[in-house]
Write a protein that holds these residues in place. Sequence first.
Motif, PDB file in Angstrom:
ATOM      1  N   LYS A 125      58.492   6.695 -83.281  1.00 28.31           N
ATOM      2  CA  LYS A 125      58.576   5.434 -84.027  1.00 28.31           C
ATOM      3  C   LYS A 125      59.897   4.721 -83.775  1.00 28.31           C
ATOM      4  O   LYS A 125      59.928   3.490 -83.618  1.00 28.31           O
ATOM      5  CB  LYS A 125      58.395   5.707 -85.520  1.00 28.31           C
ATOM      6  N   SER A 126      60.996   5.464 -83.734  1.00 28.03           N
ATOM      7  CA  SER A 126      62.307   4.839 -83.552  1.00 28.03           C
ATOM      8  C   SER A 126      62.482   4.320 -82.130  1.00 28.03           C
ATOM      9  O   SER A 126      63.178   3.327 -81.906  1.00 28.03           O
ATOM     10  CB  SER A 126      63.424   5.821 -83.893  1.00 28.03           C
ATOM     11  N   ARG A 127      61.848   4.991 -81.156  1.00 23.31           N
ATOM     12  CA  ARG A 127      61.981   4.547 -79.764  1.00 23.31           C
ATOM     13  C   ARG A 127      61.334   3.188 -79.528  1.00 23.31           C
ATOM     14  O   ARG A 127      61.771   2.431 -78.659  1.00 23.31           O
ATOM     15  CB  ARG A 127      61.373   5.591 -78.826  1.00 23.31           C
ATOM     16  N   LYS A 128      60.312   2.877 -80.314  1.00 16.88           N
ATOM     17  CA  LYS A 128      59.691   1.550 -80.180  1.00 16.88           C
ATOM     18  C   LYS A 128      60.710   0.462 -80.503  1.00 16.88           C
ATOM     19  O   LYS A 128      60.814  -0.542 -79.799  1.00 16.88           O
ATOM     20  CB  LYS A 128      58.483   1.448 -81.119  1.00 16.88           C
ATOM     21  N   VAL A 129      61.475   0.677 -81.574  1.00 15.12           N
ATOM     22  CA  VAL A 129      62.500  -0.293 -81.960  1.00 15.12           C
ATOM     23  C   VAL A 129      63.630  -0.298 -80.935  1.00 15.12           C
ATOM     24  O   VAL A 129      64.141  -1.358 -80.562  1.00 15.12           O
ATOM     25  CB  VAL A 129      63.059   0.033 -83.359  1.00 15.12           C
TER      26      VAL A 129
END
Length: 376
Positions: A125-129
């Motif tokens: 999830k954080s890698r998308k941002v």
Amino acid sequence: MRNSFLALIAIGILASCNSKPEGYTFNGTISGDIADGTEVYLKKGGENNRLVEVDTTTITNGTFIFTGAKDQPEMHYIFVDKIGGYGAAILENGDIEFSAHKDSLGYSKTIGTPQNDFLLDFQEKSRKVSNQAINIQNDIRKATGARDTVLINSLQEELNELQGEYETFEIDYIKANPKALISALLIDRAINNRTLTTQEIQGLYDGLSPDVKETESAIKVLKSLDALKKREANSKSTNIGSVAPNFSAPSPSGKLLALNDIKGKATLIDFWAAWCRPCRAENPNVVRVYNKYHDKGLSIIGVSLDKTAEAWKKAIEEDKLDWHHVSNVAYFNDAIAKQYNVDAIPATFLLDENGVIVAKNLRGPALEARISELLN
């Protein structure tokens, strides 16, 4: 008899199903052209956030293995000799599967145990941002090359907005995943980055599950939280308008000297150290001001944050600091520094004749001007 025997079998099966793993097996796979015998290092955070080596093994046919046992889950990092970057995994009892490409260890994938499932979910999830931020930064570089200021400003606003969204994402993740060790680690990062208030941090910590609160990461959060509360309490007592808290510490001769013993019509508390270049650069100005106003009622007490008494005393003599001095020779662990919330030097507190703090961190002409006001 037969029924008793079947009952014992049933109990044995139930116990084996409910028992927790007694140790961990960490199976790693690294794709890409990597030589047999290449060393792999398992590390974790130690004192002052420095990484310490926990275990070492070697690669055979692109695979490696670590085994052991953990009382509590804990974040670890995987480094490969002569290869840049590192992978992350939570070491806990059970069968853990780690996989990565040698050219992108930072995009490793770890599965097999509950905490690593939480970690992978957060990473994805954080890698998308993060990828969005990288794309915007690349666009900013292109716009800078084209000198398109309108586009640069627009992209910068977009990047700032994305940063705010990410901070909200982490807070929401902590609230939604109280059983995740990564939640405790995110709270710790928020404390270090000073992005949340003490009350907000307390609320997030309170929401963690009992099991997570028993981990070293959550215990560290609690200690940091207690320190923040003490810091805030100390900050109130050392605000301008507050009576300066009294303190005592050894003088260069070894005799205890207290602030209340040396107060004048104006008193300067000067936090400094022999190793502090800005402090030493300011000392000639303080000497000049002291010599000019001492007979009119100026008193100074220097609080040294030196590491050795020898360096402290030598600097006093070299800089001709002919006023009161104290030190616990404890660097930034000094009790007086903590009492006054001093985490950087030089730092000064100017008191009036009643011991009330009237100014902070004055230097150069500003220091003399304020002392002149108090004494004239």
